[in-house]
Write an enzyme that holds these catalytic residues in place. Sequence first.
Site, PDB file in Angstrom:
ATOM      1  NE  ARG A 294      -2.662   0.656   3.467  1.00 36.15           N
ATOM      2  CZ  ARG A 294      -3.422   0.144   4.427  1.00 36.15           C
ATOM      3  NH1 ARG A 294      -4.655  -0.262   4.134  1.00 36.15           N
ATOM      4  NH2 ARG A 294      -2.965  -0.002   5.643  1.00 36.15           N
TER       5      ARG A 294
ATOM      6  CE1 TYR B 219      -8.390  20.194 -12.725  1.00 38.33           C
ATOM      7  CE2 TYR B 219      -7.981  19.525 -10.466  1.00 38.33           C
ATOM      8  CZ  TYR B 219      -8.479  19.257 -11.716  1.00 38.33           C
ATOM      9  OH  TYR B 219      -9.092  18.054 -11.948  1.00 38.33           O
TER      10      TYR B 219
ATOM     11  CG  ASP C 114      -1.094  22.656  -7.883  1.00 40.61           C
ATOM     12  OD1 ASP C 114      -0.191  22.378  -8.690  1.00 40.61           O
ATOM     13  OD2 ASP C 114      -2.246  22.191  -7.971  1.00 40.61           O
TER      14      ASP C 114
END
Length: 380
Positions: free
Chosen positions: A53, A105, A178
């Site tokens: 994972r 975004y 970002d």
Amino acid sequence: MAKDPDLRPETVAARADGAICDRTGGVIPPIYPATTYARNRDYAQRDGRGYARDDNPTYEPAEAVLASLEGATAARLFASGMAAVTAVFQALAPGDHVVVTDKSYFGTPKWLREVAIPWGLAVDFVDTGDLDAVARAMRPGATKLVFVETPANPVWTVTDIAAAAAIAHGAGAQLAVDSTAATPVLTRPLELGADLVVHAATKYLNGHSDLLAGFVAAAREDALWERINRSRHLAGAVSSAMDAWLLARGMRTLFVRVERQCRSAMAFARHFDDHPKIAQVCYPGLESFPGHEIARRQMTGGFGGMLSLRLRDGAEAALAVARRTRLFLPATSFGGVESLIEHRFTIEGEGSLTPPDLLRLSIGLEAVEDLIADIEQALA
């Protein structure tokens, strides 16, 4: 292979940070598709791995390269750009306050409004290109995070990262950036004072439109970083082994791709800057674009491969151009080798803040003369 801390970023990327297979000497790191790992005879984990994972060694070359390129203490690979973004917010607590770039975004504010705010996060959406507005939005003691996207998709607003970091830190908050559109080729937010940097690695870092992945990288491994790691582990928001391998491969050509796309985008922007059918070219490289001076200061080597055109004749004219292009593909996403065009207002739908007359363009690796001719024939 021993790593040289004095290597330039281009060399680190091209050599995948020295990722050679220890067993075979292969110059391409192997893929490890196993989902689980057998313990040894003493029932101890081998190499500290228990389950794939988040313990897949295929992730490590890509994480090492991104951390090196960003000057980060650590970087973690996620299943997508949105998985990376949401992990940052999920590391906060109900009642915490965040300040977020407003025209960014579309997926980020949509998730915040539909998931994070009902869950208990207090969010103010602000034009982070306006530092006074950022300062006014801060709530000392309550604001835990300022999250900016720069340049901000799809209008390409530029935020002064160093100034935003100073405002955030002055109020006791951290700054996350970002930097998907800028990439570490052009901007290294951590060096400008940011605490975290986020990427939709699906875009430029991969560069071939064939995988989903995201990154979060940190200036230091503090309590917030540990909670981000914990979120990835518990949610299982990890990339597949194949996508991680493809990403490490894609980043080998990151610098040559982005440098070419920057040159083409600048030539494209200058050609259409005074076009009679174009009301505005939204591109930080143009001297007339708001935020150009900030972009020139914090973006080295170019201004990115993304730009937007606003049509004088409005939304219908914009849609008509998107329908008539021959080289520009009408598709979502960006950062690949192929050029794309998109009418974001149509794609985003209800709640979109994107001007209806705007077309977002991702400049690929085709000859820029051909791309210019394609838009010219579509405009005609």
